[in-house]
Motif scaffolding. Structure first.
Motif, PDB file in Angstrom:
ATOM      1  N   GLY A 439       0.816  -1.206   0.000  1.00  0.00           N
ATOM      2  CA  GLY A 439       0.000   0.000   0.000  1.00  0.00           C
ATOM      3  C   GLY A 439       0.846   1.251   0.000  1.00  0.00           C
ATOM      4  O   GLY A 439       1.783   1.374   0.799  1.00  0.00           O
ATOM      5  N   VAL A 440       0.523   2.178  -0.885  1.00  0.00           N
ATOM      6  CA  VAL A 440       1.200   3.474  -0.940  1.00  0.00           C
ATOM      7  C   VAL A 440       0.186   4.522  -0.511  1.00  0.00           C
ATOM      8  O   VAL A 440      -0.829   4.730  -1.188  1.00  0.00           O
ATOM      9  N   ALA A 441       0.436   5.159   0.631  1.00  0.00           N
ATOM     10  CA  ALA A 441      -0.488   6.153   1.190  1.00  0.00           C
ATOM     11  C   ALA A 441       0.222   7.499   1.245  1.00  0.00           C
ATOM     12  O   ALA A 441       1.117   7.708   2.071  1.00  0.00           O
ATOM     13  N   PHE A 442      -0.174   8.395   0.341  1.00  0.00           N
ATOM     14  CA  PHE A 442       0.392   9.750   0.271  1.00  0.00           C
ATOM     15  C   PHE A 442      -0.709  10.748   0.598  1.00  0.00           C
ATOM     16  O   PHE A 442      -1.746  10.785  -0.091  1.00  0.00           O
ATOM     17  N   ASP A 443      -0.485  11.570   1.603  1.00  0.00           N
ATOM     18  CA  ASP A 443      -1.499  12.588   1.916  1.00  0.00           C
ATOM     19  C   ASP A 443      -0.867  13.737   2.682  1.00  0.00           C
ATOM     20  O   ASP A 443       0.361  13.884   2.702  1.00  0.00           O
ATOM     21  N   GLY A 444      -1.734  14.581   3.286  1.00  0.00           N
ATOM     22  CA  GLY A 444      -1.248  15.727   4.028  1.00  0.00           C
ATOM     23  C   GLY A 444      -0.582  15.326   5.312  1.00  0.00           C
ATOM     24  O   GLY A 444       0.582  15.633   5.552  1.00  0.00           O
ATOM     25  N   LEU A 445      -1.296  14.618   6.171  1.00  0.00           N
ATOM     26  CA  LEU A 445      -0.696  14.061   7.375  1.00  0.00           C
ATOM     27  C   LEU A 445      -1.703  13.184   8.099  1.00  0.00           C
ATOM     28  O   LEU A 445      -2.909  13.287   7.912  1.00  0.00           O
ATOM     29  N   GLY A 446      -1.160  12.299   8.927  1.00  0.00           N
ATOM     30  CA  GLY A 446      -1.938  11.430   9.797  1.00  0.00           C
ATOM     31  C   GLY A 446      -1.057  11.015  10.956  1.00  0.00           C
ATOM     32  O   GLY A 446       0.171  10.893  10.820  1.00  0.00           O
ATOM     33  N   PHE A 447      -1.654  10.795  12.098  1.00  0.00           N
ATOM     34  CA  PHE A 447      -0.903  10.495  13.312  1.00  0.00           C
ATOM     35  C   PHE A 447      -0.321   9.092  13.258  1.00  0.00           C
ATOM     36  O   PHE A 447      -1.026   8.113  13.021  1.00  0.00           O
ATOM     37  N   GLY A 448       1.000   8.994  13.477  1.00  0.00           N
ATOM     38  CA  GLY A 448       1.663   7.702  13.465  1.00  0.00           C
ATOM     39  C   GLY A 448       1.846   7.146  14.865  1.00  0.00           C
ATOM     40  O   GLY A 448       1.901   7.904  15.838  1.00  0.00           O
ATOM     41  N   LEU A 469       7.047  -0.339   5.716  1.00  0.00           N
ATOM     42  CA  LEU A 469       8.255  -0.772   5.029  1.00  0.00           C
ATOM     43  C   LEU A 469       9.171   0.384   4.648  1.00  0.00           C
ATOM     44  O   LEU A 469      10.395   0.248   4.682  1.00  0.00           O
ATOM     45  N   ALA A 470       8.593   1.500   4.247  1.00  0.00           N
ATOM     46  CA  ALA A 470       9.400   2.627   3.788  1.00  0.00           C
ATOM     47  C   ALA A 470       8.571   3.900   3.908  1.00  0.00           C
ATOM     48  O   ALA A 470       7.335   3.846   3.963  1.00  0.00           O
ATOM     49  N   HIS A 471       9.250   5.025   3.931  1.00  0.00           N
ATOM     50  CA  HIS A 471       8.537   6.302   4.008  1.00  0.00           C
ATOM     51  C   HIS A 471       9.489   7.429   3.647  1.00  0.00           C
ATOM     52  O   HIS A 471      10.725   7.266   3.653  1.00  0.00           O
ATOM     53  N   LEU A 472       8.911   8.557   3.322  1.00  0.00           N
ATOM     54  CA  LEU A 472       9.701   9.746   3.029  1.00  0.00           C
ATOM     55  C   LEU A 472      10.473  10.157   4.289  1.00  0.00           C
ATOM     56  O   LEU A 472       9.956  10.049   5.407  1.00  0.00           O
ATOM     57  N   THR A 473      11.702  10.597   4.111  1.00  0.00           N
ATOM     58  CA  THR A 473      12.512  11.038   5.246  1.00  0.00           C
ATOM     59  C   THR A 473      11.804  12.177   5.979  1.00  0.00           C
ATOM     60  O   THR A 473      11.460  13.187   5.368  1.00  0.00           O
ATOM     61  N   THR A 537       7.436  15.231  10.216  1.00  0.00           N
ATOM     62  CA  THR A 537       6.447  14.676   9.299  1.00  0.00           C
ATOM     63  C   THR A 537       7.123  14.056   8.085  1.00  0.00           C
ATOM     64  O   THR A 537       8.129  14.570   7.580  1.00  0.00           O
ATOM     65  N   SER A 538       6.559  12.947   7.628  1.00  0.00           N
ATOM     66  CA  SER A 538       7.011  12.296   6.388  1.00  0.00           C
ATOM     67  C   SER A 538       6.047  12.576   5.242  1.00  0.00           C
ATOM     68  O   SER A 538       6.002  11.848   4.257  1.00  0.00           O
ATOM     69  N   SER A 539       5.270  13.640   5.351  1.00  0.00           N
ATOM     70  CA  SER A 539       4.161  13.914   4.440  1.00  0.00           C
ATOM     71  C   SER A 539       4.596  14.285   3.027  1.00  0.00           C
ATOM     72  O   SER A 539       5.396  15.207   2.832  1.00  0.00           O
ATOM     73  N   VAL A 540       4.038  13.606   2.053  1.00  0.00           N
ATOM     74  CA  VAL A 540       4.227  13.993   0.651  1.00  0.00           C
ATOM     75  C   VAL A 540       3.464  15.284   0.351  1.00  0.00           C
ATOM     76  O   VAL A 540       3.915  16.120  -0.437  1.00  0.00           O
TER      77      VAL A 540
END
Length: 720
Positions: A439-448, A469-473, A537-540
């Motif tokens: 799953g690739v989930a790109f959005d504004g933000l969400g609580f991790g 598995l992976a995320h934006l720095t 944040t790792s937000s795209v």
């Protein structure tokens, strides 16, 4: 009403032969199956023919309807769906309407809102200031107000709208000023499909959406709008939200006007659409110059739905009027009824039981008391209409969301669902796929779960759980929420994270010189273990904001996603190459729980800055940014599949389900960007992936509640 042809109940005496319709028995309450509650439906062709026929008794009657069309969900107070349980209860049918209602051969047989000029609702026009009427006819007075450059409040199916002539730039500007809506695009209603064809580029799917019974706003490419639609209607976008009339009142009003009208929700910015007459007068009198209203009450407020054609597929951006509350069929059982409370933005709620999921209409952003009140009343209404008492309540993990706080106050078991897992689960349910998928989930933000704000995530997920598995720095968000409203703050954070030399020499720094040093210091503090006012944040979505500010598109925003939308619009068509950005090559073991492999967002920022210093045109920079992000996403999916997950068709590694990683699910509001979505889909298919995207529910937070319900159900089944 009860429809039966079987044996009579005990004590009822001998059964009458054949088919019979008996009056509904309110005393039965929840016993037995409930009558289906339908969505509101656009005026059908038969009713339109009568509306235009001078010989018909309903000629030009603005409330004409039949069994095939008209108000449904918005007028229902309770079930069973009989007239006394609707807002039509106070209108006693005349003899002719009653004869149609009772005749099984008539098109109005048991049409609960049936009415005519003799017995039904009546139209009225009310100016907000003293004026000399040019006509006694409400429609003529309303049309005259619009032709004169005025703002009209119109009572629709699910609430009030505000209207002006779409070609009148001055009227549009006045509407924006009074409504406090600086730049967010307005929707436009046109008279008929031919007019839409003259203005916009339509494919067959868009035509079907415009003319179907649901009549959403349809996002289309605008091609020939000059002179018909003022630029201020949808500034900074390449699309236009277009809809056709869906009530008799709309048809009659458009027929009196020289062109399309802006038709936008009747509210003040960030508040829900108003639907009660007294509240509308109080809230909209400072905005509207007149009201075109009627005496049929609205019970359930409901905004217009928004849809678009994505590669010939109907895709919902907002699921509301015309769709809600019709259930979404599910390919698996929901064993314990679940109430899912949705997200903070674009909130919807979902009630799921058996093999059906019932989604509310669009509620809005839960940021004020009035929207929270709409949220609570919407839940109560769904529970009553479908007689489904929930046994579980699902909610987002963010502790400050009003929907989360409400869920935790209920006397029911609760299930917290991570925001991006809910996105992927929503996409799985939308496609009838149980997972697992990449799953690739790109959005504004969400609580991790780690306390940071996620938004650029690669998850190995099924309905019950996920592994990151992976995320934006991650980078700091200087000022927290303030960075969402001011993309230049995210530009400062990303420049610092990328190690760009002399970032204060860039134009974005010069434009914001008075606060640049302070924000940069705040961004540096966010790198510390305990950031103050600069959460990581790792937000795209926030990466898009940063690039938009860097290239000079927008330093501040007035509505969610504005900077990203405008960056997409300026991106030059064609292939301009990619910036150097390689995904990390995973080894043979899983990353630590909650950690994940880091994607080099800094590479994209450095590429953008190099182009800026070489004075490359911003349209080319925007195109390269899109292509680089798409390529990085594709490469990361392939790297995860081939190295970490064992390659196509191989069993999973320890800690992951034994399943090939050949399917990718794309979800999150960033995938409303069709350029990015298209490039990623094409690249993934070229690499041998099957790609799942949204259609029946939005990819944005409007689809979160469905995902939450599916996760709660799957976890409940694991425990049993």
């Amino acid at each position: 009403m009860d429809v039966s042809g079987g044996p009579a109940p005990p004590g009822a005496g001998p059964a009458a032969p054949g088919f019979r319709i008996a009056p509904s028995d309110p005393a039965r309450g929840g016993a037995g199956p409930r009558t289906r509650v339908c969505a509101d439906s656009a005026t059908c062709a038969d009713c339109l023919a009568e509306l235009a026929d001078p010989a018909d008794r309903r000629y030009r009657y603005p409330f004409i309807n039949c069994t095939n069309c008209g108000p449904r969900f918005t007028i229902i107070r309770d079930v069973p769906y009989d007239r006394p349980a609707t807002t039509m209860a106070g209108f006693r049918m005349c003899a002719r309407c009653r004869a149609e209602y009772d005749d099984p051969a008539d098109r109005r047989f048991h049409a609960q809102p049936v009415c005519c000029p003799d017995c039904g609702p009546t139209l009225r026009f009310r100016p907000t200031a003293a004026a000399s009427p040019t006509s006694d006819e409400p429609l003529e007075r309303a049309a005259g107000l619009l032709r004169g450059g005025g703002i009209l409040a119109v009572k629709g199916l699910g609430g009030y709208h505000l209207a002006v002539l779409a070609a009148d730039g001055s009227a549009v500007a006045t509407l924006r000023r009074r409504k406090h809506r600086d730049a967010k695009p307005f929707a436009v209603m046109v008279r008929d499909l031919a007019t839409a064809e003259e203005m916009c580029c339509l494919d067959p799917t868009a035509r079907l959406l415009l003319t179907g019974r649901r009549r959403p706003i349809v996002l289309v490419e605008r091609c020939r709008c000059a002179g018909r639609v003022a630029e201020a209607v949808a500034p900074g976008t390449g699309t236009l939200g277009v809809m056709l009339p869906y009530t008799p009142l709309h048809h009659l009003l458009l027929g009196l006007l020289p062109g399309p009208i802006v038709l936008t929700s009747g509210n003040i910015s960030d508040e829900p659409i108003v639907y009660r007459d007294e509240e509308a007068l109080a809230a909209l009198s400072p905005v509207a110059d007149g009201f075109l209203a009627h005496d049929r009450a609205i019970h359930t407020r409901l905004d217009d739905s928004v849809a678009r054609s994505v590669r010939g597929r109907e895709t919902l951006v907002r699921r509301s009027r015309g769709y809600a509350p019709e259930p979404l069929p599910l390919p698996w059982d929901v064993q314990r009824p679940v109430l899912a409370c949705g997200a903070e933005l674009k909130n919807t709620v979902c009630l799921a039981a058996g093999r059906r999921a019932y989604l509310s209409g669009h509620i809005g952003d839960l940021e004020n008391h009035e929207t929270l009140r709409s949220f609570v009343s919407g839940i109560d209404h769904l529970r009553r209409l479908f007689d489904i008492p929930p046994e579980l309540v699902a909610h987002d993990l963010h502790p400050e969301y009003l929907s989360t706080k409400w869920a935790l106050e209920q006397d029911l078991p609760v299930v917290g669902v991570q925001h991006h897992h809910a996105h992927i689960a929503s996409c799985l349910a939308d496609n009838g796929h149980p997972g697992p998928v990449l799953g690739v989930a790109f959005d504004g933000l969400g609580f991790g779960p780690d306390g940071t704000l996620w938004g650029g995530e690669f998850l190995w997920a099924d309905l019950a759980g996920f592994t990151r598995l992976a995320h934006l720095t991650p980078v700091p968000m200087p000022g927290g929420v303030a960075a969402i409203r001011a993309p230049w703050r995210m530009a400062a954070a990303h420049l610092l994270a990328a190690g760009v030399a002399d970032p204060d020499r860039l134009a974005v720094a010069r434009r914001n010189a008075d606060r640049w040093d302070a924000v940069a210091a705040l961004a540096r503090s966010g790198a510390a273990p305990s950031p103050v006012g600069a959460p990581l944040t790792s937000s795209v979505g926030r990466l898009f904001d940063a690039v938009a500010a860097l290239v000079g598109v927008r330093d501040t925003i007035t509505y969610e996603g504005q900077a990203a939308i405008e960056l997409e619009r300026i991106a030059a068509p064609g292939d301009y190459g990619r910036y150097p950005a390689s995904p990390p090559l995973p080894g043979g073991s899983l990353p630590p729980s909650g950690a994940g492999l880091l994607l080099p967002g800094a590479d994209l920022i450095r590429g953008v800055v190099d182009d800026l210093r070489e004075r490359v045109d911003p349209t080319v920079i925007a195109a390269r940014f899109h292509s680089t992000l798409a390529g990085l996403t594709i490469d990361t999916c392939a790297a995860l599949r081939d190295s970490l997950l064992g390659g196509p068709g191989a069993p999973g590694r320890p800690g992951l389900p034994a399943c090939p990683a050949g399917t990718v699910a794309l979800s999150g509001g960033v995938f409303g960007n069709l350029r990015l979505l298209g490039e990623i889909m094409d690249g993934l298919v070229d690499r041998g992936f099957t790609v799942l995207t949204h259609s029946r529910v939005p990819c944005n937070d409007g689809g979160i509640s469905l995902g939450q319900a599916m996760v709660a159900n799957a976890r409940g089944q694991q425990r049993t």
